[in-house]
Design a protein around this motif. Structure first.
Motif, PDB file in Angstrom:
ATOM      1  N   LYS A   2     -21.554 -12.375   8.028  1.00 49.89           N
ATOM      2  CA  LYS A   2     -22.557 -13.430   8.052  1.00 49.89           C
ATOM      3  C   LYS A   2     -23.426 -13.306   9.302  1.00 49.89           C
ATOM      4  O   LYS A   2     -22.926 -13.103  10.404  1.00 49.89           O
ATOM      5  CB  LYS A   2     -21.888 -14.803   8.023  1.00 49.89           C
ATOM      6  CG  LYS A   2     -21.185 -15.109   6.704  1.00 49.89           C
ATOM      7  CD  LYS A   2     -20.593 -16.497   6.707  1.00 49.89           C
ATOM      8  CE  LYS A   2     -19.912 -16.803   5.378  1.00 49.89           C
ATOM      9  NZ  LYS A   2     -19.323 -18.156   5.368  1.00 49.89           N
ATOM     10  N   LYS A   3     -24.733 -13.444   9.096  1.00 50.12           N
ATOM     11  CA  LYS A   3     -25.684 -13.354  10.209  1.00 50.12           C
ATOM     12  C   LYS A   3     -26.661 -14.517  10.122  1.00 50.12           C
ATOM     13  O   LYS A   3     -27.087 -14.899   9.030  1.00 50.12           O
ATOM     14  CB  LYS A   3     -26.438 -12.023  10.154  1.00 50.12           C
ATOM     15  CG  LYS A   3     -27.325 -11.775  11.364  1.00 50.12           C
ATOM     16  CD  LYS A   3     -27.997 -10.414  11.287  1.00 50.12           C
ATOM     17  CE  LYS A   3     -28.902 -10.191  12.484  1.00 50.12           C
ATOM     18  NZ  LYS A   3     -29.599  -8.883  12.422  1.00 50.12           N
ATOM     19  N   PRO A 147     -34.204 -11.997   5.381  1.00 45.95           N
ATOM     20  CA  PRO A 147     -33.993 -11.114   4.217  1.00 45.95           C
ATOM     21  C   PRO A 147     -34.191 -11.877   2.912  1.00 45.95           C
ATOM     22  O   PRO A 147     -33.738 -13.013   2.776  1.00 45.95           O
ATOM     23  CB  PRO A 147     -32.537 -10.663   4.383  1.00 45.95           C
ATOM     24  CG  PRO A 147     -32.243 -10.821   5.832  1.00 45.95           C
ATOM     25  CD  PRO A 147     -33.043 -12.003   6.292  1.00 45.95           C
ATOM     26  N   ASP A 151     -34.029  -8.671  -2.549  1.00 41.91           N
ATOM     27  CA  ASP A 151     -33.332  -7.479  -2.048  1.00 41.91           C
ATOM     28  C   ASP A 151     -31.814  -7.596  -2.138  1.00 41.91           C
ATOM     29  O   ASP A 151     -31.088  -6.732  -1.623  1.00 41.91           O
ATOM     30  CB  ASP A 151     -33.730  -7.212  -0.593  1.00 41.91           C
ATOM     31  CG  ASP A 151     -35.208  -6.864  -0.465  1.00 41.91           C
ATOM     32  OD1 ASP A 151     -35.754  -6.294  -1.429  1.00 41.91           O
ATOM     33  OD2 ASP A 151     -35.812  -7.175   0.582  1.00 41.91           O
ATOM     34  N   TYR A 153     -29.882 -10.241  -0.930  1.00 44.97           N
ATOM     35  CA  TYR A 153     -29.242 -11.030   0.119  1.00 44.97           C
ATOM     36  C   TYR A 153     -29.015 -12.462  -0.366  1.00 44.97           C
ATOM     37  O   TYR A 153     -29.822 -13.016  -1.122  1.00 44.97           O
ATOM     38  CB  TYR A 153     -30.101 -11.048   1.385  1.00 44.97           C
ATOM     39  CG  TYR A 153     -30.177  -9.701   2.062  1.00 44.97           C
ATOM     40  CD1 TYR A 153     -29.193  -9.299   2.960  1.00 44.97           C
ATOM     41  CD2 TYR A 153     -31.226  -8.824   1.800  1.00 44.97           C
ATOM     42  CE1 TYR A 153     -29.257  -8.060   3.585  1.00 44.97           C
ATOM     43  CE2 TYR A 153     -31.300  -7.583   2.422  1.00 44.97           C
ATOM     44  CZ  TYR A 153     -30.317  -7.216   3.309  1.00 44.97           C
ATOM     45  OH  TYR A 153     -30.373  -5.988   3.923  1.00 44.97           O
ATOM     46  N   VAL A 173     -26.967 -15.802   6.378  1.00 42.57           N
ATOM     47  CA  VAL A 173     -27.176 -14.804   5.322  1.00 42.57           C
ATOM     48  C   VAL A 173     -26.013 -13.821   5.302  1.00 42.57           C
ATOM     49  O   VAL A 173     -25.544 -13.376   6.357  1.00 42.57           O
ATOM     50  CB  VAL A 173     -28.504 -14.042   5.543  1.00 42.57           C
ATOM     51  CG1 VAL A 173     -28.764 -13.074   4.383  1.00 42.57           C
ATOM     52  CG2 VAL A 173     -29.659 -15.014   5.687  1.00 42.57           C
ATOM     53  N   GLU A 174     -25.558 -13.491   4.097  1.00 42.02           N
ATOM     54  CA  GLU A 174     -24.518 -12.474   3.930  1.00 42.02           C
ATOM     55  C   GLU A 174     -25.170 -11.090   4.005  1.00 42.02           C
ATOM     56  O   GLU A 174     -26.025 -10.751   3.190  1.00 42.02           O
ATOM     57  CB  GLU A 174     -23.827 -12.640   2.575  1.00 42.02           C
ATOM     58  CG  GLU A 174     -23.047 -13.932   2.413  1.00 42.02           C
ATOM     59  CD  GLU A 174     -21.704 -13.893   3.124  1.00 42.02           C
ATOM     60  OE1 GLU A 174     -21.300 -12.804   3.566  1.00 42.02           O
ATOM     61  OE2 GLU A 174     -21.070 -14.961   3.225  1.00 42.02           O
ATOM     62  N   VAL A 175     -24.775 -10.303   5.032  1.00 38.87           N
ATOM     63  CA  VAL A 175     -25.318  -8.954   5.210  1.00 38.87           C
ATOM     64  C   VAL A 175     -24.175  -7.940   5.178  1.00 38.87           C
ATOM     65  O   VAL A 175     -23.030  -8.283   5.501  1.00 38.87           O
ATOM     66  CB  VAL A 175     -26.099  -8.834   6.536  1.00 38.87           C
ATOM     67  CG1 VAL A 175     -27.300  -9.755   6.530  1.00 38.87           C
ATOM     68  CG2 VAL A 175     -25.206  -9.136   7.731  1.00 38.87           C
ATOM     69  N   GLU A 177     -21.462  -5.319   6.212  1.00 37.17           N
ATOM     70  CA  GLU A 177     -20.773  -5.112   7.487  1.00 37.17           C
ATOM     71  C   GLU A 177     -20.796  -3.639   7.858  1.00 37.17           C
ATOM     72  O   GLU A 177     -20.562  -2.766   7.026  1.00 37.17           O
ATOM     73  CB  GLU A 177     -19.328  -5.603   7.385  1.00 37.17           C
ATOM     74  CG  GLU A 177     -18.616  -5.644   8.726  1.00 37.17           C
ATOM     75  CD  GLU A 177     -17.303  -6.406   8.663  1.00 37.17           C
ATOM     76  OE1 GLU A 177     -16.572  -6.404   9.651  1.00 37.17           O
ATOM     77  OE2 GLU A 177     -17.023  -6.993   7.594  1.00 37.17           O
ATOM     78  N   GLU A 322     -22.570  -6.300  14.826  1.00 43.67           N
ATOM     79  CA  GLU A 322     -23.598  -5.779  13.928  1.00 43.67           C
ATOM     80  C   GLU A 322     -23.762  -4.264  14.076  1.00 43.67           C
ATOM     81  O   GLU A 322     -23.938  -3.550  13.084  1.00 43.67           O
ATOM     82  CB  GLU A 322     -24.927  -6.483  14.219  1.00 43.67           C
ATOM     83  CG  GLU A 322     -26.062  -6.057  13.324  1.00 43.67           C
ATOM     84  CD  GLU A 322     -27.368  -6.738  13.700  1.00 43.67           C
ATOM     85  OE1 GLU A 322     -28.424  -6.214  13.313  1.00 43.67           O
ATOM     86  OE2 GLU A 322     -27.315  -7.780  14.377  1.00 43.67           O
TER      87      GLU A 322
END
Length: 384
Positions: A2-3, A147, A151, A153, A173-175, A177, A322
């Protein structure tokens, strides 16, 4: 992984009205929760949690008080989050970590709205706009920063807040890992301080942003505007002709300068962290500073607060995760400044005013740079 992404948004007049309606209900319910538990305590009843209070509020209180139906007219998730915030404040008080929860006042309270993704149509994001529950599509001032849903996200939750007349959205946002990898470069140690913001073991120094001419001018302007605001309050207490609108205008001027200073410092911290991480070290070592204890020194408390040491650590942890860089944290009692990097001798009589480290072995070096070298070579640490 998560970011969090935060950027400014542009609300329409109807969206602003809706936002402040939600904020007003959240503040009312927050204060109601505190008052209700105070009354229960006086009557010898046990503490009621946020979940039980929410059930009582919706099933008993509102049906029996038709004039309070406006509580249900706003976004329910934001109201529930305000109750959870109040519950957290009580838990911290019970543990002795903070004072008794205070009532929120309209003037002092920071306008804030929480939202969460409930279905597929919520929290959709495009390049120039984002869909927020209860508010609808909201225009983003900075296009392409968050994002997009197109795309792949997913935005799970977020908040909208108002600072000095400007509105900001912060979303989670779920990005994907990034796996930890060995960059092949040497590790570095970072010593944070007051004279210089950060001293790196590779020889790089980052100056104290609060000593720059721009920040000094803004702080001088802030004092002047705060003085004017104080005069208006004193004049009103004495029965003068100062109007509430004039006080509100002056308060907004003070808020804008505070916001400017906060943005300058936050941007400097983020830029510093980004530059450090871009060197791709195999590991980064920092000290577990006791910022709360350091703030008790009244001679340095303001300078330490302005340095934003806690924010530096928080952002550095996020960036290292990250980029897949190992972040080592050394115990706060590690004498990084007093140990000679050359022979390992500890200089117990080292004073805070001694900026040059001089050892009996003949080693002479800048105090902070010597500390950064010791942090880099520390063998006892924990991984963040």
């Amino acid at each position: 992984m998560k970011k969090r992404f935060r950027t400014e948004i542009l609300l329409t007049q109807s969206q602003k009205t809706k936002f402040f309606q939600i904020r007003g209900v959240c503040r009312y319910v927050y204060n109601m929760f505190i008052a209700y538990n105070q009354e229960r305590y006086k009557n010898g009843a046990p503490y009621m949690s946020a979940k039980l209070f929410s059930v009582w509020l919706n099933n008993e209180y509102i049906p029996n008080n038709p004039d309070k139906y406006w509580i249900k007219d706003v976004y329910s998730k934001a109201v529930k989050q305000s109750l959870e915030d109040a519950n957290t404040a009580f838990m911290r008080f019970f543990k002795g970590q903070s004072a008794f929860p205070k009532y929120k006042k309209r003037i002092v309270d920071k306008p804030k709205m929480y939202f969460v993704k409930n279905n597929k149509k919520d929290c959709l994001c495009e390049r120039h706009k984002i869909k927020v529950p209860s508010l609808g599509w909201v225009q983003l001032k900075e296009k392409g920063y968050i994002p997009t849903t197109k795309d792949g996200y997913i935005i799970s939750s977020g908040t909208i807040d108002c600072i000095a007349g400007k509105y900001y959205i912060s979303v989670v946002v779920e990005v994907p890992e990034i796996q930890n990898h060995n960059n092949g470069n040497d590790g570095i140690g970072i010593d944070l301080g007051v004279k210089e913001f950060a001293i790196i073991s590779n020889g790089k120094k980052y100056k104290n942003i609060n000593k720059t001419e721009k920040v000094k001018k803004l702080e001088k302007k802030l004092k002047r505007e705060q003085r004017r605001l104080s005069y208006k309050y004193e004049n009103k207490k004495k029965g003068g002709a100062t109007q509430g609108k004039n006080i509100q205008k002056q308060r907004e001027k003070v808020q804008k300068i505070h916001h400017q200073l906060a943005n300058i410092r936050n941007n400097y911290v983020k830029t510093t962290v980004s530059e450090i991480v871009k060197t791709k070290p195999s590991f980064i070592t920092i000290e577990d500073l006791n910022v709360k204890g350091m703030m008790k020194n009244h001679h340095l408390s303001k300078a330490i607060q302005q340095q934003k040491l806690y924010d530096f650590r928080r952002i550095l942890i996020e960036k290292c995760k990250e980029k897949g860089i190992e972040l080592r944290i050394v115990d706060r009692w590690f004498a990084s400044s007093k140990i000679c990097h050359n022979c390992g001798q500890i200089k117990k009589d080292l004073k805070l005013s001694d900026r040059i480290y001089k050892c009996d072995c003949g080693y002479t070096e800048d105090r902070d740079f010597n500390a950064s070298l010791n942090l880099r070579d520390a063998s006892i640490y924990k991984i963040a």
